[in-house]
Write a protein that holds these residues in place. Structure first.
Motif, short mmCIF file in Angstrom:
data_model
loop_
_atom_site.label_atom_id
_atom_site.label_comp_id
_atom_site.label_asym_id
_atom_site.label_seq_id
_atom_site.Cartn_x
_atom_site.Cartn_y
_atom_site.Cartn_z
N HIS A 104 -39.41 86.92 12.10
CA HIS A 104 -40.71 86.95 11.90
C HIS A 104 -41.71 87.82 13.15
O HIS A 104 -41.54 87.32 14.22
CB HIS A 104 -41.17 85.26 11.81
N ILE A 105 -42.08 88.91 12.85
CA ILE A 105 -42.67 89.71 13.82
C ILE A 105 -43.98 89.67 13.41
O ILE A 105 -44.62 90.25 12.47
CB ILE A 105 -42.05 91.02 13.83
N GLU A 106 -44.97 89.37 14.44
CA GLU A 106 -46.39 89.67 14.30
C GLU A 106 -46.78 90.87 15.48
O GLU A 106 -46.40 90.50 16.53
CB GLU A 106 -47.20 88.44 14.32
N ILE A 107 -47.64 91.78 15.05
CA ILE A 107 -48.32 92.57 15.88
C ILE A 107 -49.77 92.14 15.99
O ILE A 107 -50.39 92.50 14.94
CB ILE A 107 -47.89 93.99 15.69
N ILE A 108 -50.34 91.69 17.01
CA ILE A 108 -51.65 91.29 17.23
C ILE A 108 -52.60 91.96 18.19
O ILE A 108 -52.29 92.43 19.18
CB ILE A 108 -51.85 89.72 17.52
N GLY A 109 -53.46 92.77 17.51
CA GLY A 109 -54.41 93.52 18.27
C GLY A 109 -55.66 92.51 18.84
O GLY A 109 -56.36 91.92 18.10
N VAL A 110 -55.73 92.45 20.04
CA VAL A 110 -56.87 91.40 20.79
C VAL A 110 -57.89 92.30 21.55
O VAL A 110 -57.25 92.95 22.41
CB VAL A 110 -56.33 90.12 21.38
N PRO A 111 -59.06 92.15 21.68
CA PRO A 111 -60.09 92.97 22.69
C PRO A 111 -59.99 92.38 24.01
O PRO A 111 -59.91 91.03 24.03
CB PRO A 111 -61.38 92.72 21.94
N LYS A 112 -59.58 93.21 25.03
CA LYS A 112 -59.52 92.92 26.47
C LYS A 112 -58.52 91.89 26.80
O LYS A 112 -57.63 91.20 25.89
CB LYS A 112 -60.95 92.17 26.74
#
Length: 913
Positions: free
Chosen positions: A267-275
């Motif tokens: 189970h792989i999640e790639i998460i873009g988060v600001p700052k």
């Protein structure tokens, strides 16, 4: 999931029954704890424990040298720099800016067993070419610069020789010596060596491991998935593929330790988060969700920080429901509040001038939490000190003023002792301050703070010894640079159980460790991998030619660590910063792009997480008039409304409520330069002082010429009275002093010119008036009070004059409509003039009294006296006379305004200013 270490332990125990004759060599010390745990859980009987070393400790053992700490290395390197070559040398604090880079280069040259003499001759030759000039003679600066490069070889040899004489070495030197001592070591040790989990090896490590594998009963286990080895261009297998090709001991033999885990379902999640801070907040949300839905997956979990500076915010983001965490990375000492206190103190003494300390530097120190702690423990109030400084307008404070302010207290006086730029005395004071802080009762109850104090105590003792042994640290600037460099490399290690709870670590601490749940933060270019920085004196081409690592090899190292973490993991969360920042890392990492473009991975979910944004609508502030507030208004009315306070209400009722009813004023500050209100006070007081002898007299040119002589002395006196001990001898204050002189002299000159055609008689100056008002519907006393700057007769007409040092225009005092007086603040000057006129009429009752009221704007002096006027149209005729009829009309308007202020049903409502 079975970890790599468990796999190795099982294989070793199959073939080796005597662990007491085994030596395990690992990439890091941290992995040794997990190896011991795996051994103890796999053994069924008591055996002698094997020796377990990190590769650094093992090589130190082989070399028979001791690693010198970084500070000692820097001092010895500077010593070598001074003693090689006859040319102008830089000071120690200048050397500190580049010495660390040179140290890293020497370290790398020795670890990779490069011929340093040949290398540095090439470096010198390149610099000669770079600075080639048509002129036959180079300038002195260029010659000194080139001398440095010509003598690098000598500095390198001298530095290494000095360390070896003391039985010390930097890491590279120890690696280099270990290779020459290897045969002696092999002859003296009769044990099996087992190497496990290695990837990127320097030349010295490579020779050591190959030799031991070839000449003794030894084994090596590689922690990699065949998937990366078979892909000839995948960086994760870059180094191990090279070893397969070049090591004789590995040729045509299968590699031990390989397992096929990478392509299993995950189970792989790639998460873009600001700052950055949002990333650690999101980590908290991930942990919270896992804890609520599948807590068992956190039993073997790790958070890997790509940017290790996020440790502190991360610790504040971990949910309280998480039962245990273990931090396997140290907290940088430079990020502690105590570090900022000592840096603040060094800079405080460094910034002292002949005039003393600049007040801002002193206030910075006095308001620091540890300074406040020390003061309070010794019954000294910092607030009183700060108030005294602000009240007296001390821009600079010297030792005499400090000693008068402070009680005689040994501890507090340490902060301000005149150390005369002597770092030794300052270090002694620091050690004494640490002892004082440690004895404070609140500190005794804080184990973390005690640990920090101990670390700093050790650090300053180390600095003290170095200062005594070397003469290089001879001023505070050098001490500050060295102290900051030490802080950047020193860490405060956390104590915990590395086997239990969520592991928090940096990327390098994750070597050889396997976890089922992995959360990786800051997977951005410039962070993971670290980018194309070449922090070295050795050019890229020379590095490539001599087999030294460049950013390409460093990228491959990070790629290996990243994918190795993913191999056995079942749940992977990869976070990156969506906001590219040159200082904090750029766009998302190529490692993420590589994952997303891998056709064999169909289990990746990619999302962008954004915080919930709630629109902030500015609410208009309202204050309901409670009974206590009505009482306050009535007290104010009895005491007296001033024209300026009523103008304040017209401008913004909330300001009137805060400033005029609650008496909440602006925070008192030191006036480095003259504030506008102070400027106005000095002008008013000077004019009053100069004109007071003329009250009741008709002005003449001689009388005015007489007071002109006293202008300078009067202004100086009033400066001293109002501006306290503020400095007016230089800068903007000096200019302000002469501006006030110019204003008053211009004013007197204008009066002299006016006397040629007009008669002027001074009736009163700074006349304080207080008159009762009768407002229909209000049954409590109401007073209107104020001070008339000047009352005079101008050609027989009584005038009320108000001085203003700010700019006032004629349109501000001329009315076409009475209603605008209490609605628009731009007519506040007209409102104030009418208030003064009303008070004058109340105190001088007469049937046919008529006067004029005006403002003299010293900043807009060319427009003359700006008289209040009524007019029916913009270009219509103006009526400057204020009579009983005008006063009666104004009294009604004023009554309506006061009724509104006192009306309990109308709240104070904010106006947009």
């Amino acid at each position: 999931m079975q970890s790599f270490i468990q796999d190795v332990v099982q294989d070793v125990l199959k073939n080796n029954s005597d662990l007491g004759k085994t030596i395990f060599i690992l990439p890091s010390k941290r992995a040794g704890v997990f190896l011991k745990k795996a051994l103890s859980s796999s053994l069924t009987k008591t055996v002698l424990a094997p020796e377990i070393y990190s590769i650094e400790d093992f090589i130190e053992k082989v070399s028979n040298l001791v690693t010198a700490n970084t500070t000692t290395q820097l001092f010895e390197l500077y010593n070598a720099y001074l003693n090689v070559g006859d040319y102008d040398k830089e000071s120690f604090d200048s050397f500190l800016k580049w010495g660390q880079i040179l140290l890293q280069d020497f370290n790398e040259v020795d670890r990779y067993l490069v011929d340093a003499n040949n290398l540095y001759q090439n470096v010198a030759a390149i610099q000669e070419v770079n600075h080639w000039s048509v002129n036959s003679d180079n300038s002195e600066i260029i010659e000194n610069y080139l001398h440095f490069w010509r003598h690098l070889e000598g500095i390198y040899n001298k530095f290494n020789d000095n360390l070896l004489k003391q039985g010390l070495g930097h890491q590279g030197l120890i690696y280099k010596i270990s290779v020459s001592e290897l045969n002696n070591y092999i002859a003296s040790v009769n044990k099996q060596h087992i190497f496990l989990g290695f990837n990127a090896l320097n030349t010295a490590e490579s020779i050591l491991i190959q030799t031991i594998l070839e000449q003794t009963n030894a084994a090596i286990y590689w922690d990699i998935d065949p998937y990366f080895l078979k892909d000839n261009i995948h960086d994760a297998g870059y180094f191990i593929r090279q070893y397969q090709k070049t090591w004789k001991v590995l040729k045509d033999k299968p590699l031990a330790g390989l397992t096929n885990y990478y392509n299993t379902e995950k189970h792989i999640e790639i998460i873009g988060v600001p700052k950055n801070v949002s990333q650690v907040n999101y980590v908290g949300d991930i942990l919270n969700n896992i804890q609520n839905n599948a807590p068992e997956t956190l039993r073997n979990a790790a958070i890997v920080l790509g940017n290790e500076e996020l440790l502190n915010p991360l610790l504040n983001s971990i949910p309280e429901s998480i039962p245990a965490t273990n931090i396997t990375m140290g907290q940088k000492l430079e990020s502690t509040t105590l570090a900022s206190f000592f840096i603040n103190l060094i800079e405080f003494h460094e910034q002292k001038t002949d005039k003393g300390w600049f007040y801002k530097h002193l206030l910075n120190l006095l308001t620091h939490s540890y300074a406040v702690l020390l003061f309070e423990a010794n019954d000294v109030s910092t607030n009183q000190l700060i108030s005294k400084i602000k009240l007296n307008n001390w821009s600079y404070i010297n030792n005499d003023q400090i000693s008068r302010l402070l009680p005689k207290n040994a501890t507090v006086s340490l902060l301000f002792e005149d150390i005369k730029n002597d770092p030794n005395r300052l270090i002694e004071n620091f050690l004494a301050l640490i002892t004082s802080i440690r004895s404070i009762e609140a500190v005794k109850q804080n184990p973390l703070l005690l640990e920090q104090l101990y670390k700093f105590f050790t650090l300053f003792n180390q600095l003290k010894d170095l200062c005594n042994n070397f003469t290089y640290i001879n001023n505070l600037k050098s001490l500050k640079h060295l102290f900051k460099q030490l802080l950047s490399s020193e860490t405060l290690d956390f104590q915990g159980n590395p086997i239990e709870g969520i592991q928090i670590m940096g990327m390098l601490e994750s070597r050889l460790l396997d976890f089922e749940t992995i959360i990786i933060t800051s997977v951005n270019e410039g962070v993971l991998p670290s980018g194309k920085s070449n922090n070295s004196f050795i050019p890229f081409d020379l590095k490539t030619k001599n087999g030294l690592p460049t950013y390409k090899e460093k990228d491959a190292v990070y790629t290996y660590h990243f994918y190795r973490l993913l191999q056995r993991a079942k749940n992977v969360y990869i976070l990156y910063n969506t906001e590219p920042d040159a200082l904090e890392g750029g766009e998302r990492s190529r490692l993420i792009t590589q994952l997303l473009t891998d056709d064999n991975r169909t289990d990746i979910k990619s999302v962008i997480a954004t915080p919930t944004i709630q629109p902030i609508t500015k609410e208009i502030e309202q204050v309901e008039k409670t009974k206590s507030l009505i009482d306050l208004i009535q007290q104010k009315a009895k005491k007296g409304f001033s024209p300026s306070s009523l103008s304040n209400y017209i401008r913004n009722p909330i300001d009137f409520y805060k400033q005029n009813l609650l008496n909440i004023n602006e925070v008192m500050q030191v006036e480095e330069t003259l504030a506008p209100n102070t400027f106005g006070t000095i002008v008013h007081d000077s004019l009053e002082e100069l004109y007071t002898p003329l009250v009741g007299k008709t002005l003449t040119e001689d009388l005015l010429n007489d007071i002109r002589k006293n202008v300078t002395s009067s202004v100086a006196r009033n400066f001293e009275k109002t501006y306290k001990e503020g400095n007016i001898s230089s800068g903007k204050n000096y200019i302000s002093f002469h501006v006030i002189l110019k204003y008053i002299q211009t004013f007197i000159d204008a009066e002299v010119t006016a006397l040629k055609d007009h008669s002027i008689k001074i009736i009163a100056l700074e006349q304080s008036l207080s008159v009762p008002l009768e407002v229909p519907g209000l049954d409590f006393p109401i007073i209107l009070k104020g001070k008339l700057d000047r009352v005079d007769e101008f050609d027989g007409i009584t005038r009320i004059i108000d001085y203003k040092t700010g700019k006032v225009e004629r349109r501000n005092v001329e009315l076409m409509d009475w209603d605008v007086l209490t609605e628009e603040y731009q007519f506040s000057k007209a409102f104030q003039l009418l208030c003064y006129a009303l008070m004058f009429f109340k105190t001088h009752p007469a049937e046919n009294l008529s006067i004029q009221a005006g403002i003299i704007s010293l900043k807009n002096f060319a427009d003359g006296t700006l008289l209040f006027a009524q007019k029916e149209s913009a270009r219509g005729p103006k009526n400057h006379i204020i009579n009983n009829e005008v006063i009666s009309d104004f009294e009604q308007i004023l009554g309506q305004l006061i009724t509104e202020i006192c009306n309990a049903d109308l709240p104070f409502t904010e106006k947009e200013v």
